[in-house]
Design a protein around this motif. Structure first.
Motif, short mmCIF file in Angstrom:
data_model
loop_
_atom_site.label_atom_id
_atom_site.label_comp_id
_atom_site.label_asym_id
_atom_site.label_seq_id
_atom_site.Cartn_x
_atom_site.Cartn_y
_atom_site.Cartn_z
N PRO A 10 0.89 -1.74 -5.64
CA PRO A 10 1.78 -1.93 -4.48
C PRO A 10 1.29 -1.25 -3.21
O PRO A 10 1.36 -1.85 -2.13
N TYR A 11 0.78 -0.03 -3.30
CA TYR A 11 0.30 0.66 -2.11
C TYR A 11 -0.88 -0.10 -1.48
O TYR A 11 -0.90 -0.33 -0.27
N GLU A 12 -1.85 -0.51 -2.30
CA GLU A 12 -3.02 -1.24 -1.80
C GLU A 12 -2.60 -2.54 -1.14
O GLU A 12 -3.13 -2.91 -0.08
N ALA A 13 -1.68 -3.27 -1.78
CA ALA A 13 -1.25 -4.56 -1.23
C ALA A 13 -0.61 -4.38 0.14
O ALA A 13 -0.91 -5.12 1.09
N GLY A 14 0.27 -3.39 0.27
CA GLY A 14 0.93 -3.16 1.54
C GLY A 14 -0.05 -2.72 2.62
O GLY A 14 0.00 -3.21 3.76
N LYS A 15 -0.97 -1.83 2.27
CA LYS A 15 -1.93 -1.30 3.24
C LYS A 15 -2.90 -2.37 3.70
O LYS A 15 -3.18 -2.52 4.90
N ASN A 16 -3.42 -3.15 2.76
CA ASN A 16 -4.40 -4.18 3.11
C ASN A 16 -3.79 -5.23 4.03
O ASN A 16 -4.43 -5.69 4.99
N ILE A 43 17.35 5.11 2.33
CA ILE A 43 16.05 5.32 1.67
C ILE A 43 16.20 5.92 0.27
O ILE A 43 15.51 5.47 -0.67
N PRO A 44 17.06 6.93 0.06
CA PRO A 44 17.22 7.45 -1.32
C PRO A 44 17.70 6.38 -2.30
O PRO A 44 17.33 6.39 -3.47
N ILE A 45 18.52 5.45 -1.83
CA ILE A 45 19.02 4.36 -2.68
C ILE A 45 17.86 3.44 -3.04
O ILE A 45 17.74 3.00 -4.20
N LEU A 46 17.00 3.15 -2.06
CA LEU A 46 15.83 2.31 -2.31
C LEU A 46 14.88 2.97 -3.30
O LEU A 46 14.36 2.31 -4.20
N PHE A 49 16.16 2.55 -6.70
CA PHE A 49 16.18 1.15 -7.14
C PHE A 49 14.80 0.67 -7.57
O PHE A 49 14.66 0.02 -8.60
N ASP A 50 13.75 0.97 -6.80
CA ASP A 50 12.42 0.47 -7.12
C ASP A 50 11.36 1.33 -6.43
O ASP A 50 11.10 1.18 -5.23
N ALA A 51 10.75 2.21 -7.19
CA ALA A 51 9.73 3.11 -6.63
C ALA A 51 8.50 2.36 -6.16
O ALA A 51 7.81 2.80 -5.24
N ASP A 52 8.19 1.21 -6.78
CA ASP A 52 7.01 0.44 -6.38
C ASP A 52 7.16 -0.14 -4.98
O ASP A 52 6.18 -0.23 -4.22
#
Length: 335
Positions: A10-16, A43-46, A49-52
């Motif tokens: 997920p981090y790579e996809a968002g950054k790229n 943000i705490p709710i997010l 819900f989904d750390a990815d």
């Protein structure tokens, strides 16, 4: 319409993706103090819900030289502040296959920022998803043939929570059928009101009516189901029907009843291109209407899309997800 391909973690996809946009002149829009304050509460709710998704947002923020707080607050506040989309969706089971149709209606000025993304994240379902925003989806179909799409519904008050972008993304990436998608929505901390239409290749289909305080499931009638921009049985909010929600719903109900048993892609395309019943929407005084249209077969995964108003724009096949699935199968055989 952009056609990004997202892969990796997920981090790579968002950054790229953000780096590509940044190189092409994209600069993250200014976020208001009201949005930032709302983001702090949500943000705490997010994160729970989904750390990815949080990792993907952080990657996007890093890639476009913005802060995590700015990006997440901007995303979380969509639908809570400002204009909401007005859409029409249906699913129909013809006895052997499920066909879906989806028109996305929004301000004409946003047409050029719409996206059709092929998403192949590590350890997640592959899917084709559509949006008018860089993270999160308003609809999509995954490799299992599960479809989810949303329409906006009016509600009162502002409650910290998550909007439809995050629910659709979670369902597409992690669920295989309607039942699993409904389980996500049952525990979804929604900040806004929506209809979620879910359908899968088995013929299972529902509309889940969600508000910040309620969850209601509507079942199909005679092998079809549809939704526009109101909840069934609820009072229509004053001044809400400017987008012809009732007329569009009635038009879909009539044409689906007439065609459900012979439904195929060409018939679905014709239904979504109808202007007399306002399914293909054009509200000139509001500069508002259909930005794109998607019609698909959930059993074969064949997806066609008109990028623009479907009464004028041609439906074209999008083969990217099928190609990605076939490529992975070949790689597995070689291994």
């Amino acid at each position: 319409m952009y056609h990004p391909r997202l892969k990796g973690d997920p981090y790579e996809a968002g950054k790229n993706y953000a780096e590509i946009l940044y190189k092409n002149g994209f600069r993250f829009p200014q976020v208001t103090e009201e949005q930032l304050n709302y983001g702090k509460l949500s943000i705490p709710i997010l994160t729970e819900f989904d750390a990815d998704i949080v990792k993907e947002i952080q990657g996007f923020a890093d890639g476009c030289h913005a802060s995590f707080e700015e990006v997440s607050s901007f995303l979380l506040s969509i639908g809570v502040f400002g204009q909401s989309s007005q859409c029409s969706i249906f699913a129909a089971f013809n006895g052997s296959e499920v066909i879906i149709g989806r028109n996305y209606d929004m301000l004409f000025s946003l047409k050029n920022i719409t996206e059709s993304s092929l998403v192949c994240l590590k350890d997640k379902n592959k899917y084709l998803g559509h949006s008018d925003c860089f993270i999160g989806k308003v609809d999509g179909i995954n490799e299992h043939g599960l479809f989810v799409g949303i329409t906006a519904v009016p509600h009162e008050g502002k409650k910290p929570g998550l909007n439809f972008y995050f629910a659709c993304k979670k369902i597409l990436e992690n669920c295989c059928n309607v039942e699993e998608g409904m389980e996500v929505l049952k525990r979804f901390p929604s900040s806004v009101a929506n209809n979620y239409l879910l359908a899968d290749p088995s013929g299972s289909m529902v509309v889940v009516e969600v508000t910040p305080t309620s969850f209601q499931v509507r079942l199909p009638n005679s092998n079809y189901i549809h939704c526009t921009n109101h909840h069934m049985g609820a009072a229509i909010v004053e001044n809400w029907n400017w987008s012809k929600s009732i007329e569009r719903f009635q038009t879909l109900d009539r044409v689906l009843a007439e065609n459900v048993h012979i439904m195929e892609l060409s018939i679905a395309q014709s239904i979504m291109s109808d202007t007399k019943g306002h399914v293909c929407l054009n509200v000139r005084e509001h500069q508002f209407g259909t930005l794109f249209s998607v019609v698909a077969n959930l059993n074969t995964l064949e997806l066609t899309r008109a990028e623009g108003q479907p009464n004028k724009a041609k439906y074209r096949t999008d083969q990217r997800m099928i190609d990605a699935i076939l490529k992975e199968k070949k790689q597995n055989i070689i291994r």
